[in-house]
Design a protein around this motif. Sequence first.
Motif, PDB file in Angstrom:
ATOM      1  N   GLU A 251      -2.831  -1.673  -2.461  1.00 54.09           N
ATOM      2  CA  GLU A 251      -2.919  -1.283  -3.870  1.00 54.09           C
ATOM      3  C   GLU A 251      -3.966  -2.144  -4.550  1.00 54.09           C
ATOM      4  O   GLU A 251      -3.924  -3.380  -4.446  1.00 54.09           O
ATOM      5  CB  GLU A 251      -1.583  -1.423  -4.589  1.00 54.09           C
ATOM      6  CG  GLU A 251      -1.665  -0.952  -6.038  1.00 54.09           C
ATOM      7  CD  GLU A 251      -0.389  -1.181  -6.848  1.00 54.09           C
ATOM      8  OE1 GLU A 251      -0.429  -0.989  -8.082  1.00 54.09           O
ATOM      9  OE2 GLU A 251       0.627  -1.567  -6.243  1.00 54.09           O
ATOM     10  N   ILE A 252      -4.894  -1.494  -5.225  1.00 52.52           N
ATOM     11  CA  ILE A 252      -6.001  -2.184  -5.886  1.00 52.52           C
ATOM     12  C   ILE A 252      -5.855  -1.992  -7.392  1.00 52.52           C
ATOM     13  O   ILE A 252      -5.827  -0.862  -7.882  1.00 52.52           O
ATOM     14  CB  ILE A 252      -7.351  -1.645  -5.398  1.00 52.52           C
ATOM     15  CG1 ILE A 252      -7.488  -1.861  -3.882  1.00 52.52           C
ATOM     16  CG2 ILE A 252      -8.510  -2.313  -6.139  1.00 52.52           C
ATOM     17  CD1 ILE A 252      -8.695  -1.197  -3.265  1.00 52.52           C
ATOM     18  N   SER A 253      -5.756  -3.069  -8.125  1.00 51.96           N
ATOM     19  CA  SER A 253      -5.593  -2.992  -9.571  1.00 51.96           C
ATOM     20  C   SER A 253      -6.770  -2.257 -10.210  1.00 51.96           C
ATOM     21  O   SER A 253      -7.926  -2.467  -9.817  1.00 51.96           O
ATOM     22  CB  SER A 253      -5.499  -4.393 -10.163  1.00 51.96           C
ATOM     23  OG  SER A 253      -5.647  -4.360 -11.573  1.00 51.96           O
ATOM     24  N   PRO A 254      -6.521  -1.397 -11.212  1.00 56.06           N
ATOM     25  CA  PRO A 254      -7.635  -0.770 -11.944  1.00 56.06           C
ATOM     26  C   PRO A 254      -8.571  -1.794 -12.575  1.00 56.06           C
ATOM     27  O   PRO A 254      -9.740  -1.504 -12.814  1.00 56.06           O
ATOM     28  CB  PRO A 254      -6.920   0.057 -13.016  1.00 56.06           C
ATOM     29  CG  PRO A 254      -5.561   0.322 -12.464  1.00 56.06           C
ATOM     30  CD  PRO A 254      -5.206  -0.908 -11.682  1.00 56.06           C
ATOM     31  N   LEU A 255      -8.064  -3.016 -12.829  1.00 54.68           N
ATOM     32  CA  LEU A 255      -8.899  -4.056 -13.414  1.00 54.68           C
ATOM     33  C   LEU A 255      -9.873  -4.636 -12.396  1.00 54.68           C
ATOM     34  O   LEU A 255     -10.839  -5.313 -12.760  1.00 54.68           O
ATOM     35  CB  LEU A 255      -8.019  -5.169 -13.988  1.00 54.68           C
ATOM     36  CG  LEU A 255      -7.078  -4.733 -15.114  1.00 54.68           C
ATOM     37  CD1 LEU A 255      -6.140  -5.870 -15.494  1.00 54.68           C
ATOM     38  CD2 LEU A 255      -7.868  -4.266 -16.334  1.00 54.68           C
TER      39      LEU A 255
END
Length: 522
Positions: free
Chosen positions: A483-487
Amino acid sequence: MLLPPPAPARVRELLGRAGQPEVLRFWEQLSAEERRLLEAAVQQLEAGPLRDHCQEAAAAATARHREQGQGAAPGGGGGGGTHRNMQPLPGEVTGSTARTEPHRLDNWRDRGFHEISENRVAVLLLAGGQGTRLGVSYPKGMYDVGLPSGKTLYQIQAERIRKVQQLAEERLGKKCVVPWYIMTSEFTLEPTKKFFAQHNYFGLVESNVVMFEQQMLPAVDFNGKIILEQKGRIAMAPDGNGGLYRALMNNKILEDMDRRGICFVHVYCVDNILVKLADPVFIGFCVEKGADCGAKVVEKAYPTEPVGVVCLVDGIYQVVEYSEVSQETVEQRNPDGGLTFNAGNICNHFFTVDFLKSVTEEFEPQLKRHIAVKKIPYVDEQGNTVRPDVPNGIKMEKFVFDVFQFSKNFVAFEVLREDEFSPLKNADSAGSKDTPSTTRRALLWQHYRWAVRAGAHFLDSNNMRIPHLSQLQEAEELPAVCEISPLVSSEGEGLEKYLKDREFHSPLLLTEDALVALGQHQ
């Protein structure tokens, strides 16, 4: 013993003129507070429009019953009818992420970021519905689909807005704001306000998050009578996502946009976990084309997929529901084998503010209402609450896309489903489509692909590299959880310097803090 006061004359008069005096049949049994609330609810309504609404619902119920009696498909079947002169979208009004040269995509992206950097772009979220089909009583945007981060839909979307602002600033050297307008309903306004306040607006400036409420309409039985869900409470429902246009007017939202200098608005639904907020490529494409109205579409997964199709009907752009098209039309193919009517609607739209003004000022009354037949809890004549097993009433809705017909320059933009469309509609217990499990898997697959494309390698429990899998080989189980943060990244950009040729164990949760740690160990 004192008798309760009669209903105020103005309430009796309004309901009498609307043909709905039965709403007050339990008045004498209500407490003072219940009478106050019912009186307030009735006074929100207008006699003429209420009478028309109820009569229209009754007529729709009669027509539906007649069609079913004649053996017509009652909805969702493919073969319910055929629209006259349906034509696919002409090539000159369409764009595509998959079939466009990279340099043209880059040009559209540059134009979109330019408009964002000039503070001319806003996003508008349609969030009036509850999570009833998910089995929860709170707004759908507050739902956690089970990601490793535990983020809700609202948080994911807020962080995507923050990221697109950051990217625009980095590209053009200007600090900018993408205001977030959120259309709620009576059901979702207060819970949404509290949720955002509790989470400090997810890092956004509070004044740039503008919540407003859409109109509510009474649910009506098949005889055109208002349904009471309690003795002193009318069963109300939001007036559909097409209630946006009246809500913009009632809440003076377009005036607010004018004050901020907004020219372009990206409108979307809350339930799509893959939605790109203020997507620069989409914005740039629409602006370069001089469009006043645009729609993102995805290729239909299969001929009978129950989605609306964006097309021309008698020369007018509109969305035709699957149930309104004959089986022959649904199956129609082009010489290359592709479906002729293939542009699946995903409720993801571009509008100019000037176009929205023209709709609210001139065209909104022309929008037709669509019937939604529902199971609506009600009180019977003895005052007992009944939860029906079969549909017993009608909610009348307007659809946001019904304004396409008023566009002077309409465009459509095709995107890849695996990149941009995975809606959350049903509980996991309801089946395998559009559930928390399918949306979670769609997002994690997307992020896995980003990581692999950036050069990452995932290890199993024996520290052996897991073979890369493509989306086309998608299995029920993910090869690795990432999972890759949108930030951190909006669409996989900027990951190579942190991930290239490095090995990770699953699950990998890539946050801003994790990037700092990775950078220190390079």
